[in-house]
Design an enzyme around this catalytic site. Structure first.
Site, mmCIF file in Angstrom:
data_model
loop_
_atom_site.group_PDB
_atom_site.id
_atom_site.type_symbol
_atom_site.label_atom_id
_atom_site.label_comp_id
_atom_site.label_asym_id
_atom_site.label_seq_id
_atom_site.Cartn_x
_atom_site.Cartn_y
_atom_site.Cartn_z
ATOM 1 N N ASN A 216 0.845 -1.197 0.000
ATOM 2 C CA ASN A 216 0.000 0.000 0.000
ATOM 3 C C ASN A 216 0.879 1.246 0.000
ATOM 4 O O ASN A 216 2.115 1.138 -0.012
ATOM 5 C CB ASN A 216 -0.965 -0.015 1.196
ATOM 6 C CG ASN A 216 -0.226 -0.060 2.515
ATOM 7 O OD1 ASN A 216 0.493 0.859 2.863
ATOM 8 N ND2 ASN A 216 -0.365 -1.179 3.228
ATOM 9 N N ASP A 285 -4.404 -6.173 5.195
ATOM 10 C CA ASP A 285 -5.432 -7.029 5.783
ATOM 11 C C ASP A 285 -5.422 -8.425 5.165
ATOM 12 O O ASP A 285 -5.874 -9.376 5.787
ATOM 13 C CB ASP A 285 -6.811 -6.399 5.595
ATOM 14 C CG ASP A 285 -7.016 -5.206 6.518
ATOM 15 O OD1 ASP A 285 -6.563 -5.284 7.673
ATOM 16 O OD2 ASP A 285 -7.606 -4.192 6.088
ATOM 17 N N PRO A 314 -3.393 -11.738 10.244
ATOM 18 C CA PRO A 314 -3.738 -11.498 11.651
ATOM 19 C C PRO A 314 -3.891 -10.002 11.888
ATOM 20 O O PRO A 314 -3.207 -9.198 11.246
ATOM 21 C CB PRO A 314 -2.523 -12.038 12.416
ATOM 22 C CG PRO A 314 -1.413 -12.052 11.421
ATOM 23 C CD PRO A 314 -2.042 -12.289 10.079
ATOM 24 N N ILE A 316 -2.924 -7.332 14.204
ATOM 25 C CA ILE A 316 -1.912 -7.216 15.270
ATOM 26 C C ILE A 316 -2.457 -6.407 16.444
ATOM 27 O O ILE A 316 -2.331 -6.790 17.608
ATOM 28 C CB ILE A 316 -0.635 -6.547 14.718
ATOM 29 C CG1 ILE A 316 -0.129 -7.301 13.485
ATOM 30 C CG2 ILE A 316 0.448 -6.484 15.783
ATOM 31 C CD1 ILE A 316 0.900 -6.553 12.662
ATOM 32 N N LYS A 351 -13.422 0.928 15.994
ATOM 33 C CA LYS A 351 -12.110 0.259 16.143
ATOM 34 C C LYS A 351 -11.607 0.348 17.584
ATOM 35 O O LYS A 351 -10.959 -0.568 18.088
ATOM 36 C CB LYS A 351 -11.096 0.852 15.164
ATOM 37 C CG LYS A 351 -11.338 0.341 13.743
ATOM 38 C CD LYS A 351 -10.446 0.946 12.677
ATOM 39 C CE LYS A 351 -10.894 0.385 11.309
ATOM 40 N NZ LYS A 351 -10.331 1.065 10.172
HETATM 41 O O1 PMT Z 1 2.964 6.103 6.473
HETATM 42 P P1 PMT Z 1 2.391 7.422 5.997
HETATM 43 O O2 PMT Z 1 2.580 7.625 4.524
HETATM 44 O O3 PMT Z 1 2.879 8.587 6.816
HETATM 45 O O4 PMT Z 1 0.801 7.353 6.193
HETATM 46 C C1 PMT Z 1 0.269 7.359 7.485
HETATM 47 C C2 PMT Z 1 -0.925 6.398 7.611
HETATM 48 C C3 PMT Z 1 -2.070 6.884 6.737
HETATM 49 C C4 PMT Z 1 -0.509 4.989 7.175
HETATM 50 C C5 PMT Z 1 -1.315 6.404 9.136
HETATM 51 O O5 PMT Z 1 -1.692 7.707 9.501
HETATM 52 C C6 PMT Z 1 -2.466 5.451 9.392
HETATM 53 O O6 PMT Z 1 -3.632 5.769 9.281
HETATM 54 N N1 PMT Z 1 -2.100 4.186 9.781
HETATM 55 C C7 PMT Z 1 -3.054 3.086 9.950
HETATM 56 C C8 PMT Z 1 -3.363 2.478 8.617
HETATM 57 C C9 PMT Z 1 -4.317 1.310 8.726
HETATM 58 O O7 PMT Z 1 -3.947 0.216 8.450
HETATM 59 O O8 PMT Z 1 -5.499 1.633 9.210
HETATM 60 P P2 PMT Z 1 -6.716 0.575 9.452
HETATM 61 O O9 PMT Z 1 -7.866 1.428 9.777
HETATM 62 O O10 PMT Z 1 -6.793 -0.381 8.307
HETATM 63 O O11 PMT Z 1 -6.238 -0.227 10.736
HETATM 64 C C10 PMT Z 1 -6.608 0.139 12.054
HETATM 65 C C11 PMT Z 1 -5.498 -0.161 13.010
HETATM 66 O O12 PMT Z 1 -5.278 -1.575 13.083
HETATM 67 C C12 PMT Z 1 -4.155 0.457 12.667
HETATM 68 O O13 PMT Z 1 -3.541 0.899 13.859
HETATM 69 C C13 PMT Z 1 -3.386 -0.689 12.051
HETATM 70 O O14 PMT Z 1 -1.980 -0.554 12.303
HETATM 71 C C14 PMT Z 1 -3.945 -1.888 12.794
HETATM 72 N N2 PMT Z 1 -3.974 -3.128 12.000
HETATM 73 C C15 PMT Z 1 -4.672 -3.204 10.839
HETATM 74 C C16 PMT Z 1 -4.720 -4.394 10.137
HETATM 75 C C17 PMT Z 1 -4.051 -5.514 10.641
HETATM 76 N N3 PMT Z 1 -4.052 -6.666 9.994
HETATM 77 N N4 PMT Z 1 -3.355 -5.419 11.802
HETATM 78 C C18 PMT Z 1 -3.325 -4.249 12.494
HETATM 79 O O15 PMT Z 1 -2.704 -4.168 13.549
#
Ligand code: PMT
Length: 437
Positions: A216, A285, A314, A316, A351
């Protein structure tokens, strides 16, 4: 976010002491970088330093008269070593030679630099640079220890490598960028001192075949900024990063990972001894169900389209949140991000509950000036207590605001975090690890 936290050198008077060593030429770059951070740089040179670098160079770069001789009446009446000592918010001696380290440790005031250091109450930062045997000498070590223990000096470097005296080993002055970071740290609140913070950053790459992956657009900038802010404020930081082109912040332990499952292994292990975990990584994901052993070939014609079956990775964050709630893992603060394209607050709140975090940082990643890759972000902090929507800010500013939350949360949690553990236990949860992102 106050500039004193995000740019601690801005508006500060920094006395830059330059001694006579080959690394003196790097003092020019250091003066430039300190000025770029908004510091008013006042250079003081030893007599030996003027043999290595011209006064005019430092005068041009700082826009200030260089102080070299407290015994010359015209210079002393123009600048005044006591006036300079009083005006200093910080004194940086770079390079700090063995000779000057010895003079300073003895409390000497035999030249302009030693006089200013002795007369000043400002913090003192030393960037030693010398021959490896001088560095290894018990006398030099003793002098430095005295400066640290008695005068409260801080030391940055030296690094090891090929030295100008043709020896190889420790003795190279720290790089100017690292000295600037040490200077910024010296003037920053150390409100995370003694704390361990784990930060995840960047994307994960899920391999398709030996040359392709599913990834991504995360650049790692947000997570690296959080790691830098926490380290600057005294935390011992472990940055777990997916593939990025960024230089890790100085003074941070770094684990480089590729796939989500590697990030999970590193992060869950590190979380065990952390005070706070902040998950800014954009974890994939899904991953291809099978990784092809050889490069997928184009088939052409009607059969051209390839289908890749995906498995769920998974989660995390949810795993760490669930362990904390169910096993009572002692992790005082857990922070997640929510990358959303609509209903940022509602999705972030969902979340917060599902992944059992203390704080979710929601960001609208469809905005051109926020989220992925750009240097700025616009976030909303979502907790059980409510929301705080923040203005657009540099990612460094957002990072310090998150660190403020960690500081507050840790203060409330106490050293063994009983109330957070209790609060986590009372939440209803779904066991974690599933659901989207
Ligand atoms: O890296 P940059 O270019 O500076 O961009 C920053 C960012 C947009 C990546 C950052 O600000 C951000 O939003 N990071 C989270 C991205 C994300 O995966 O969001 P999510 O809404 O899909 O996930 C929610 C949370 O679960 C996040 O803390 C993620 O790290 C965590 N997660 C998600 C999927 C997964 N399989 N395991 C996780 O731990």
């Amino acid at each position: 976010m106050a500039e004193s936290v995000t740019r601690p050198l801005a508006g500060k008077t920094v006395v830059l002491g330059v001694c006579g060593g080959i690394a003196a030429y790097k003092a020019a770059e250091l003066a430039r970088l300190l000025g770029k951070q908004g510091a008013d740089v006042r250079a003081v040179m030893t007599a030996h330093a003027t043999a290595f670098i011209g006064e005019l160079t430092l005068q041009t770069l700082t826009g200030r008269r260089v102080f070299t001789d407290p015994f010359q009446l015209t210079q002393e009446s123009e600048i005044g070593h006591i006036e300079l000592a009083d005006a200093a918010d910080l004194i940086v001696v770079a390079p700090a030679t063995a000779n000057t380290v010895a003079r300073l440790a003895a409390g000497a005031a035999d030249d302009a630099l030693a006089s200013v250091v002795l007369a000043s109450r400002a913090p003192l930062l030393l960037a030693p640079s010398m021959n490896v045997n001088m560095w290894d000498s018990p006398l030099t070590r003793d002098n430095l220890r005295r400066l640290v223990d008695v005068a409260g000096a801080r030391v940055v470097g030296p690094g090891a490598g090929f030295l100008a005296c043709r020896w190889v080993g420790p003795g190279r002055m720290a790089e100017p960028g690292d000295i600037v970071e040490a200077a910024a740290r010296t003037l920053s609140p150390q409100d995370l001192a003694g704390r361990r913070v784990v930060v995840t950053a960047g994307p994960t790459y899920e391999p398709v075949d030996p040359v392709r992956f599913v990834g991504n657009r995360s650049s790692g900038k947000m997570g690296y900024a959080i790691a830098a802010a926490a380290a600057r404020r005294g935390a011992s930081v472990h940055l777990i990063t997916g593939p990025t082109s960024l230089e890790p912040p100085p003074g941070v332990d770094v684990s480089h990972v590729g796939e989500a499952r590697e990030m999970r292994d590193e992060t869950t292990a590190a979380a065990g001894s952390a005070d706070a975990v902040v998950m800014a990584a954009a974890v994939a994901d899904f991953r291809p169900r099978e990784v092809q052993a050889s490069k997928l070939k184009k088939r052409g014609g009607d059969e051209g389209a390839a289908t890749i079956e995906m498995s769920e990775n998974p989660d995390i964050l949810a795993t760490i949140g669930a362990r904390r709630s169910e096993r009572g893992d002692a992790l005082p603060i857990l922070v997640g991000f929510a990358a959303e394209t609509e209903d940022v607050v509602e999705n972030a709140r969902a979340k917060l509950a599902r992944k059992r975090c203390d704080l979710v940082v929601g960001n609208d990643v469809s905005a051109v000036d926020a989220g992925f890759s750009v240097d700025t972000n616009r976030v909303v902090f979502v907790t059980e207590d409510g929301e705080e929507a923040r203005e657009l800010d540099e990612k460094a500013g957002v990072a310090h605001a998150i660190v403020d939350r960690l500081v507050d949360g840790l203060a409330r949690a106490g050293s063994d975090a009983p109330h957070l553990a209790r609060r986590a236990n009372t939440r209803r949860g779904d066991g974690g690890g599933d659901g989207d992102g």
